[in-house]
Design a protein around this motif. Structure first.
Motif, mmCIF file in Angstrom:
data_model
loop_
_atom_site.group_PDB
_atom_site.id
_atom_site.type_symbol
_atom_site.label_atom_id
_atom_site.label_comp_id
_atom_site.label_asym_id
_atom_site.label_seq_id
_atom_site.Cartn_x
_atom_site.Cartn_y
_atom_site.Cartn_z
ATOM 1 N N GLN A 1 33.917 36.525 46.808
ATOM 2 C CA GLN A 1 32.553 36.395 46.719
ATOM 3 C C GLN A 1 31.570 35.233 46.204
ATOM 4 O O GLN A 1 32.510 34.184 45.547
ATOM 5 N N ARG B 1 38.515 43.617 41.763
ATOM 6 C CA ARG B 1 38.989 44.158 43.125
ATOM 7 C C ARG B 1 38.766 43.168 44.199
ATOM 8 O O ARG B 1 39.808 42.715 44.610
ATOM 9 N N ASP B 2 37.651 42.835 44.674
ATOM 10 C CA ASP B 2 37.752 42.078 45.958
ATOM 11 C C ASP B 2 37.876 40.665 45.690
ATOM 12 O O ASP B 2 38.778 40.008 46.527
HETATM 13 CO CO CO Z 1 34.950 42.426 50.757
#
Ligand code: CO
Length: 459
Positions: A238, A11-12
């Motif tokens: 991330q 996702r991110d």
């Molecule tokens: Co984010």
């Protein structure tokens, strides 16, 4: 002491590095392996994935979720939900929010991370309530930002209010990657002082602070961190899963991660990463460290949006001015956190102000709606002149915006008739009408082709 990991590659990381263009055909073969990695959860749905599936990948997002669930029965699947905005950019009526949450959970989601761009708690209460009613885990996220109106006390009080709603965890969501190690330490401490719930830290590497921020946040008592498998980590994504695992393990923190599985997962994504670089899907500049965000507080995604927007208008030389205008627009709007959809609204308005050579000569209709209170309560005071310009003698609304919306689900379902196969289709349509309509039409065509093909051999 234990630290848990949420893996974000699906996702991110996917959203931040390659504009959410990773199709399920790419990642499906690794899901069974990921299921054994020992993650606390895998963030795999929601955010921009839903829109991207329908708009660019010709994929049914609900089908994607069911397929992920089938391959990962032992891992908690997590989605990101923009509160009353669901996965779109406007408020939806309560009946739609409840249906959307119900079907997200019945199709495979275990943890619903729910946030509101403005941290207006009224905008997450229905989604939280429905998540709890469905027996799933509601994680309330605060949109992290710094401004004169965002104090430690206010954030801690917000988390306390979230706890009163019954959520099972709290997430500090730093979408811009601007949270410093000290800020993380102070904020986690302040929240842990007031609230007795597992605390998740979410940030991005954009400014280079992320690893330090996680470490200090963990020292202050954070329980879960969001990380991405190393090849899809860094830059606007991330921090790396394996790196943090390595460092925290040495420091004596317990984790459930399996080192050999993490390596397999990462090796799997390496060729795809190379492919993305080669095809241009991945712009190498997003992998760098951009400290401008510490001055301008601009999330990575927003910065790349601004750049492509200005390039398209042959005005990339105006970028420095737009970057200076952005915080001014934000201040005028009462310091909203720069998260979707506000990041887009502020960015477009800042660019418009610069390119037209006059501030607020033209005002986007979303900004008008925001000033009228249609997004919820602004964190601070909205500039008086801007208010006057937009409202005139009108008054802004004070109630929860969704209180003004009429139920929509049954009406839309009846209108779609046989175009929709099921309730999930109805929800896709409500979320993105034109995009879903085209998706349904294409799907119908594919079905006809399959029928024709299956008839042909009988000659
Ligand atoms: Co984010």
């Amino acid at each position: 002491m234990k630290v848990n990991f949420t893996e974000t590659v699906l996702r991110d990381a996917n959203q931040s590095l390659i504009a959410t263009r990773m199709p399920i055909s790419v990642f499906e073969p690794i899901l069974e392996t990921m299921d054994k990695a020992g993650y606390y959860s895998v963030e795999c749905w929601g955010g921009a994935t839903f829109d991207s599936c329908l708009r660019y990948l010709n994929e049914d997002p609900w089908e994607r979720l069911r397929r992920i669930k089938a391959k990962m029965p032992n891992t908690k699947l997590q989605m990101l939900l923009r509160g009353q905005n669901l996965l779109g950019y406007k408020h939806y009526p309560d009946d739609v929010v409840r249906k959307f949450v119900q079907h997200s959970i019945s199709n495979g989601i275990d943890i619903v991370r729910i946030f509101d761009a403005l941290n207006d708690i009224r905008n997450i209460e229905v989604a939280v309530d429905e998540t709890l009613k469905c027996g799933a885990h509601a994680s309330a996220a605060i949109s992290y930002t710094t401004s004169p109106v965002h104090t430690l006390d206010k954030f801690a009080q917000l988390c306390k209010d979230m706890q009163s709603m019954g959520v099972q965890s709290i997430c500090i969501k730093d979408m811009a990657g601007v949270m410093s190690p000290k800020e993380a330490y102070d904020l986690v401490s302040a929240i842990k002082d007031k609230v007795d719930l597992p605390l998740v830290l979410h940030t991005h590497c954009t400014t280079g602070l992320a690893f330090m921020t996680y470490l200090k946040g963990i020292e202050a008592g954070a329980d879960v961190i969001d990380t991405a498998t190393s090849v899809f980590s860094g830059g606007t994504s991330q921090p790396a899963t394996e790196t943090l695992y390595y460092a925290l393990d040495q420091l004596g923190y317990e984790t459930d991660l399996k080192h050999d599985v993490l390596k397999q997962v990462n090796d799997f994504f390496k060729p795809y990463f190379a492919e993305c670089l080669e095809s241009g899907l991945l712009d190498p500049t997003v992998m760098g460290t951009a400290t401008e965000a510490l001055d301008y507080k601009i999330p990575g995604g927003m910065l790349s949006n601004l750049i492509s927007q200005l390039k398209a208008q042959n005005a990339i030389d105006r970028l420095p001015e737009v970057l200076e205008e952005t915080p001014r627009v934000r201040k005028d709007m009462g310091y909203p956190p720069l998260v979707t959809p506000l990041s887009q609204m502020v960015g477009v308005q800042a660019a418009t102000n610069v390119l037209l050579g006059e501030r607020y000569k033209s005002i986007g209709k979303e900004i008008k709606a925001y000033v009228k209170g249609e997004y919820g309560r602004a964190p601070g005071e909205i500039d008086d002149d801007l208010k006057k310009k937009i409202l005139g003698s009108e008054k802004a609304i004070e109630c929860r915006p969704a209180d003004l919306l009429k139920p929509e689900f049954e009406k839309t379902k009846a209108m779609l008739g046989s175009k929709a196969d099921n309730d999930e289709d109805v929800l896709s349509y409500i979320a993105f009408p034109q995009v879903a309509e085209k998706f349904f039409a294409d799907r119908e065509k594919r079905r006809e082709n399959i029928v024709r093909y299956s008839i042909e051999p009988i000659e």
